[in-house]
Scaffold this active site. Sequence first.
Site, PDB file in Angstrom:
ATOM      1  N   TYR A 235     -59.458  -6.400  10.362  1.00  0.00           N
ATOM      2  CA  TYR A 235     -59.622  -5.236   9.410  1.00  0.00           C
ATOM      3  C   TYR A 235     -59.226  -4.019   9.693  1.00  0.00           C
ATOM      4  O   TYR A 235     -59.944  -3.088   9.913  1.00  0.00           O
ATOM      5  CB  TYR A 235     -59.832  -5.366   7.727  1.00  0.00           C
ATOM      6  N   ASP A 263     -52.937 -10.683   4.610  1.00  0.00           N
ATOM      7  CA  ASP A 263     -53.076 -11.090   3.131  1.00  0.00           C
ATOM      8  C   ASP A 263     -53.673 -10.439   2.468  1.00  0.00           C
ATOM      9  O   ASP A 263     -54.101 -11.618   1.383  1.00  0.00           O
ATOM     10  CB  ASP A 263     -53.328 -12.743   3.515  1.00  0.00           C
ATOM     11  N   HIS A 372     -55.467 -16.354   1.984  1.00  0.00           N
ATOM     12  CA  HIS A 372     -57.079 -15.226   1.752  1.00  0.00           C
ATOM     13  C   HIS A 372     -57.870 -16.725   1.000  1.00  0.00           C
ATOM     14  O   HIS A 372     -58.864 -16.393   0.353  1.00  0.00           O
ATOM     15  CB  HIS A 372     -57.207 -14.432   0.788  1.00  0.00           C
TER      16      HIS A 372
END
Length: 503
Positions: A235, A263, A372
């Site tokens: 991330y 996502d 996700h």
Amino acid sequence: MRRLTFDEVSQHKSAQSCWVIIDTTVYDVTEFLPDHPGGSRSILRFAGKDATTEFEGIHPPGTLEETLPESAKVGTVENVGGQETAGKEKDKEETAKLAPETPEDMLNIADIEDHASRTLSKKAWAYYASASDDMRTKVYNNAIFNLVLFRPRIFRNITVVDTTSHMLGFKTSLPLFVSPAALARLAHPDGEKAIARACGKHGILQMISNNASLRYADIVSATVGSEQPFAFQLYVQNERERSEKQLREVVKAGCKAVVLTLDAPTPGKREMDERVARQEARATETVDTGEALSANSGRGKDAEGGVGRALFQGTAGDLEWEDLIWLRKQLPDDMKIVLKGLQTVEDVILAAKQFDKTSGKALVDAVLLSNHGGRALEGAPPPLLVLQELRMYAPEVFQTLEVYIDGGIRRGTDIIKALCLGATQVGIGRPALMALAGGFGEAGVSRVIQILREEVETTMRLLGALTLDQLGPQYVNTRQLDAILGPDPSQAALTTMHFKAKL
């Protein structure tokens, strides 16, 4: 250090003087409260108490040493009059809830999830099982597999089947991998290490979560062989240098691929997770927090948003395709890049077209079709549908990219259906986490893989397919799935052009 009684520690339970106990050491975290990524309330719930169980479930070892100065250590605690701390009481409650089952008693993934629902703490179950809004996307991820029927062939010698596959240049024993799944230590002390050992023994790849409860280097130290591959989920952070530091660490630890997650640029509304957090907050309302309960919208720091929302603090929401150039520069030339979270044919086509103009090399090696696990956008398309749209509208990308899917995989038949529609590999997330519960640990994860392996082999035999490369659309009836396909991107573009021309 000073020897303190539990009664002494319990006097420091406000935002003005907040002490917590972590593994018998007492810390003064008063000055750290405003800077805690999950908001001050998540610490203040344990002000004057033992927070060991809560802390160790979601923080890698070494976090305290990196975060707090040595001066924050107040002393060590001792029990007085047989009084036990809150953390130990919680441990006793969790131990009492353990069911007598063994991993071998689990016949399918549903059994694994049922066992987890009865043995996990309420908070852990809420985090693992939660999804956005009404959780319809999570449910539909799996239900859509029912729209695909098999077309089995007969008079085939099915004595031996071969499930050998490949992924990112590595040989795997199954077309199965473990998707990034955060905070495994909420289910078992060994956490992601237990998943790593099980994956290594079964010859499949593990994608390690950016929010793992152990450090990447510690997890990969649990390898069962020097050639065991791992991938790291990234991330990207608002403070880009933090991500660059992460990448240097995982490269040094021998990571083979980076899985850039796209996502969930902002957290979905996971109400089950948030509800448990609010219940905990209200149970400690008498604590002088200096904060009011809020609706926790947007990127707020209030702990009532739940574990999931807290994990997203600092995540960048401004990524664009050009950022792939930045990512490629952080990695060795032979390290792979996987884009996770593609949900339309258009974006897969764009991914296949990403090249470094300087070197002329492709920037993307594989894509993971994912929503996700239904934890981001409610109403997002299930990955199996996107896979079929890709096969129908842009089959050429399968020659350029490896295509994976995850989300809703609960049976070996689900895996085979995805492979028939063009997937290279299929990922599981929640089943690996839930398999750790109730003391199962590594044995539970191994049982999940074993169950899916047996189901995959049985499905192949009953289909009359002996190897994975024999699988294809000839083995499935997709008429029901085709009825809900999205628009052909090329036709949609022509329609838009025609509409604009008429204007």
